[in-house]
Design a protein around this motif. Sequence first.
Motif, PDB file in Angstrom:
ATOM      1  N   UNK A 184     -27.913  29.369  -1.096  1.00 55.99           N
ATOM      2  CA  UNK A 184     -27.746  29.618  -2.522  1.00 55.99           C
ATOM      3  C   UNK A 184     -28.843  28.970  -3.335  1.00 55.99           C
ATOM      4  N   UNK A 185     -29.220  27.755  -2.961  1.00 55.90           N
ATOM      5  CA  UNK A 185     -30.290  27.041  -3.657  1.00 55.90           C
ATOM      6  C   UNK A 185     -31.621  27.756  -3.478  1.00 55.90           C
ATOM      7  N   UNK A 186     -31.927  28.137  -2.241  1.00 58.43           N
ATOM      8  CA  UNK A 186     -33.182  28.826  -1.988  1.00 58.43           C
ATOM      9  C   UNK A 186     -33.283  30.122  -2.783  1.00 58.43           C
ATOM     10  N   UNK A 187     -32.207  30.901  -2.808  1.00 53.53           N
ATOM     11  CA  UNK A 187     -32.201  32.156  -3.552  1.00 53.53           C
ATOM     12  C   UNK A 187     -32.351  31.904  -5.047  1.00 53.53           C
ATOM     13  N   UNK A 188     -31.638  30.907  -5.557  1.00 55.27           N
ATOM     14  CA  UNK A 188     -31.697  30.612  -6.991  1.00 55.27           C
ATOM     15  C   UNK A 188     -33.096  30.194  -7.406  1.00 55.27           C
ATOM     16  N   UNK A 189     -33.726  29.326  -6.625  1.00 54.25           N
ATOM     17  CA  UNK A 189     -35.073  28.866  -6.975  1.00 54.25           C
ATOM     18  C   UNK A 189     -36.123  29.948  -6.738  1.00 54.25           C
ATOM     19  N   UNK A 190     -35.806  30.934  -5.917  1.00 51.90           N
ATOM     20  CA  UNK A 190     -36.722  32.053  -5.694  1.00 51.90           C
ATOM     21  C   UNK A 190     -36.559  33.127  -6.759  1.00 51.90           C
ATOM     22  N   UNK A 191     -35.625  32.937  -7.676  1.00 51.75           N
ATOM     23  CA  UNK A 191     -35.387  33.921  -8.723  1.00 51.75           C
ATOM     24  C   UNK A 191     -34.418  35.019  -8.342  1.00 51.75           C
ATOM     25  N   UNK A 192     -33.794  34.915  -7.174  1.00 50.49           N
ATOM     26  CA  UNK A 192     -32.808  35.904  -6.719  1.00 50.49           C
ATOM     27  C   UNK A 192     -31.436  35.473  -7.228  1.00 50.49           C
ATOM     28  N   UNK A 193     -31.193  35.641  -8.502  1.00 47.47           N
ATOM     29  CA  UNK A 193     -30.030  35.029  -9.142  1.00 47.47           C
ATOM     30  C   UNK A 193     -28.701  35.685  -8.776  1.00 47.47           C
TER      31      UNK A 193
END
Length: 358
Positions: A297-306
Amino acid sequence: LADGGGAPSGVGDSAAGAEISAAGTSTSAGDADLLVDLADTALADLWVLDDDLPAPVAGWTANWRYVWPRDAAFCSVALARIGAADRAADVLAHLQDLQQADGWFEARYVPGTDRAPDRRAPQFDGTGLLLWASAEAVAASGAGGGAVADRLAPLVTTSLAALHHATSGGIALPPASPDYWEVREGAATLWGAGATLAGLRAGAELTGSTGAEESAQVFAHLLQGTFGRGGWQRYRDGGGADSALALFDATGLHDMIDPARLGALRSELSRPAGGIAPGAAWKQDGISWTPSTSLLGLGLARAGEHLPAREILSWLAAHRTEQGSLPEKVLHDGRPAQVAPLAWTAANTLLALDALAS
């Protein structure tokens, strides 16, 4: 944060709480309320495992009541991002005091001491992760960043030298070392490689060293030609999918992993209750592991995949204990299982919420 046993400050004082309802137009009011509540309870989890200690312990159950350098790295970044930059620096300074002269750390420490509780082999990932955490803490400190950098200079210098030496200036993979799977390893793992690159880049940022920047560039190219060529598996040539893939985007290495590859990880490692396992080679017991799930979840959020990040955070929120804590495991039928609370999961969750609110 309050001192000496007081209640934590409300997350309304941080990006993770005050602006989470504005984290995306596709978030319903109910989902936004759920994520605000998740931020509140994740902060409480981190609080109780950190309060009045030199650094957060992983959990409060006997076998978890130790300071793991990797967990502490994520916890310190979460503390810095929610506005507790001084406390984050305190945690990192404590780990600085525990670091060995060669830059390595023990797998875990008895709180308040430099003693390991058992004969587990030292682990190399803390070296890179604490260097990354130092850069995050400096950046989050604003005008006080210079003082934080000065305070953490020994950690930065020793860690960067260790990473440079271990990779021969970026041309070699890091040494074989146990990682978050906590098993002996005969080869470098994806997690260790990601932690090393995160540390090299952070070291270059903190020191302004052109040599460190060149080592980071060379090492990134090496990873693309080894782990990348092999499909970003647990080992350079096999081992199956590993949730360590999310570490790259979680630590800001957004140029390494294709977003579609990261998004596929959830289906590749899925478990019946909706979370993921640490890896494809993990035992097939149906259990979802929240450290891996929250890291994704963190990786996706920081990658802009909200959107997928919010889905994972909503899943975490729905599988807390009756007391509202985030557990380590979720059984096949959706029941939370030992241990709870868990500091690493709480930190990942706060950081993912912070990324959504940014």
